[in-house]
Motif scaffolding. Structure first.
Motif, PDB file in Angstrom:
ATOM      1  N   HIS A  20       0.818  -1.202   0.000  1.00  0.00           N
ATOM      2  CA  HIS A  20       0.000   0.000   0.000  1.00  0.00           C
ATOM      3  C   HIS A  20       0.860   1.263   0.000  1.00  0.00           C
ATOM      4  CE1 HIS A  20      -3.381  -2.627   0.913  1.00  0.00           C
ATOM      5  NE2 HIS A  20      -2.742  -3.080   1.982  1.00  0.00           N
ATOM      6  N   THR A  74      -4.416   1.196   3.832  1.00  0.00           N
ATOM      7  CA  THR A  74      -5.035   0.076   3.111  1.00  0.00           C
ATOM      8  C   THR A  74      -6.317   0.458   2.386  1.00  0.00           C
ATOM      9  OG1 THR A  74      -6.475  -0.725   4.925  1.00  0.00           O
ATOM     10  CG2 THR A  74      -4.168  -1.451   4.945  1.00  0.00           C
ATOM     11  N   ILE A  78      -8.295  -1.715  -0.454  1.00  0.00           N
ATOM     12  CA  ILE A  78      -9.143  -2.741   0.160  1.00  0.00           C
ATOM     13  C   ILE A  78     -10.592  -2.287   0.290  1.00  0.00           C
ATOM     14  CG2 ILE A  78      -9.484  -4.218   2.176  1.00  0.00           C
ATOM     15  CD1 ILE A  78      -6.931  -4.822   0.594  1.00  0.00           C
ATOM     16  N   SER A 105       2.287  -0.095   5.034  1.00  0.00           N
ATOM     17  CA  SER A 105       1.367  -1.219   5.201  1.00  0.00           C
ATOM     18  C   SER A 105       1.421  -2.148   4.007  1.00  0.00           C
ATOM     19  CB  SER A 105      -0.079  -0.710   5.356  1.00  0.00           C
ATOM     20  OG  SER A 105      -0.197   0.202   6.416  1.00  0.00           O
ATOM     21  N   GLU A 106       1.206  -3.433   4.285  1.00  0.00           N
ATOM     22  CA  GLU A 106       1.022  -4.415   3.214  1.00  0.00           C
ATOM     23  C   GLU A 106      -0.029  -5.419   3.659  1.00  0.00           C
ATOM     24  OE1 GLU A 106       4.953  -6.133   2.662  1.00  0.00           O
ATOM     25  OE2 GLU A 106       4.377  -7.866   3.885  1.00  0.00           O
ATOM     26  N   SER A 107      -0.809  -5.901   2.697  1.00  0.00           N
ATOM     27  CA  SER A 107      -1.888  -6.842   3.008  1.00  0.00           C
ATOM     28  C   SER A 107      -1.804  -8.063   2.111  1.00  0.00           C
ATOM     29  CB  SER A 107      -3.265  -6.182   2.810  1.00  0.00           C
ATOM     30  OG  SER A 107      -3.454  -5.110   3.700  1.00  0.00           O
ATOM     31  N   THR A 127      -3.256  -7.748   7.349  1.00  0.00           N
ATOM     32  CA  THR A 127      -2.493  -6.522   7.134  1.00  0.00           C
ATOM     33  C   THR A 127      -1.369  -6.422   8.148  1.00  0.00           C
ATOM     34  OG1 THR A 127      -4.365  -5.319   6.175  1.00  0.00           O
ATOM     35  CG2 THR A 127      -2.614  -3.995   7.165  1.00  0.00           C
TER      36      THR A 127
END
Length: 340
Positions: A20, A74, A78, A105-107, A127
């Motif tokens: 993100h 996110t 998302i 952030s990463e999901s 996340t």
């Protein structure tokens, strides 16, 4: 097309990792605004000197600042086209966030399930929030109902198996945390870990009336771009929906009255935004003690707490049909660290 219309349910793939944009460096300005927007006053997040007596080098930023910043990153990927944010699970604050840290952030998509209507589906993501050293400071699962672009075939349903509670022995304890020299007078209340009984309910007494300008300022602060929070044309009733995280922070701040020594949120077991909130609503909060646990840190215990935000009377949660009462806004299950 150079603009971003947001993802629809068909755009997600199981196992996909989404990085993100945009990294965010957080400093004391975030805390100042946070404490202006919410009646937050837990001592550990207010005073460097108090934090030092608790074994920390200085006062970390509020736990929910980390949550909001990581969550906000996110949204464009998302929940820009979300119908509703449905729930949380397996959340852990794995590291403190200090002024000057840069968060990203990463999901990972861990589940997909089309709804029976065929017009939307539920997307499950895990996340992670990472700092500038690539250390994970926050990890949680959430699931979101997202609109479909069309009525084409859906992927095979995969619903992840999620733990109902973070186990006490998996609770992250900040390095060096020590409550053996805890100053109860400065913290604001005398209540220790042993003073709380499982099943006990606490009315936090105070209330706050939501203002349109405040909730939009807060949501911009966290760089949450969801249209329903700003654009009055997004809903048929012409009302701006208040970001659920705003209610979380408000309820957590209100819980100071009765839980002033619940200094750190360390795990998020589950949560539901039970009903929407709008400007003009007056929010109150109550808590229930669900469990207690000891920790290996000196002088530190843990309480598992249910935090409920409501527009109505305390201790009312569900009707005879098992559904949330219309006045209930939030039902949050979390672990907090308190002095023994």
């Amino acid at each position: 097309m150079k603009t971003n219309p947001g993802r629809f349910f068909e755009d997600y793939r199981l196992g996909e990792i989404i990085a993100h944009a945009v990294p965010r460096t957080v400093k004391m300005g975030e805390r100042t605004l946070y404490h202006a927007l919410y009646p937050a006053r837990h001592a550990l997040h207010s005073s460097d000197e108090f934090a030092k007596t608790c074994g920390l080098p200085f006062s970390p930023l509020d736990d929910l600042i980390a949550f909001h910043v990581v969550f906000g990153k996110t949204v464009p990927d998302i929940s820009l086209n979300a119908v509703a944010n449905l729930g949380y699970a397996e959340g852990r604050w794995l590291g403190q966030v200090w002024p000057g840290d840069t968060l990203r952030s990463e999901s990972t998509v861990i589940g997909l399930k089309e709804n029976s209507s065929g017009t939307s589906g539920v997307v499950y993501v895990r996340t992670r929030g990472l700092n500038q050293h690539d250390e994970v400071v926050l990890d949680y699962v959430r699931w979101v109902m997202v609109r479909k672009r069309g009525h084409g075939p859906a992927p095979e349903a995969v619903v992840p198996a999620l733990a109902s509670v973070v186990a006490p022995d998996a609770l992250p304890i900040p390095r060096g945390l020590d409550f053996t020299r805890y100053d109860f007078a400065l913290a604001g209340e005398p209540h220790r870990w042993g003073d709380y009984a499982v099943g006990e309910k606490i009315d936090h007494v105070d209330g706050v009336t939501l203002e349109e300008a405040e909730h939009m300022l807060a949501t911009r602060l966290w760089q949450n771009t969801a249209k329903v929070h700003f654009d009055a044309t997004q809903r048929a009733d012409g009302r701006r929906l208040i970001y659920g995280g705003h209610i979380i922070s408000l309820a957590r701040a209100l819980s100071f009255n009765g839980l002033a020594n619940a200094q750190l949120m360390v795990a998020l077991n589950g949560g539901a935004h039970a009903n929407p909130a709008f400007a003009g609503d007056t929010v109150r909060a109550w808590s229930e003690v669900l469990d207690r646990a000891e920790t290996p840190a000196p002088g530190v215990g843990a309480l598992r707490l249910r935090l409920v935000a409501t527009k109505g009377a305390p201790f009312a949660l569900r009707g005879e049909d098992g559904k949330y009462l219309p006045d209930v806004l939030l039902d949050l299950d979390y672990w907090a660290l308190v002095p023994l």
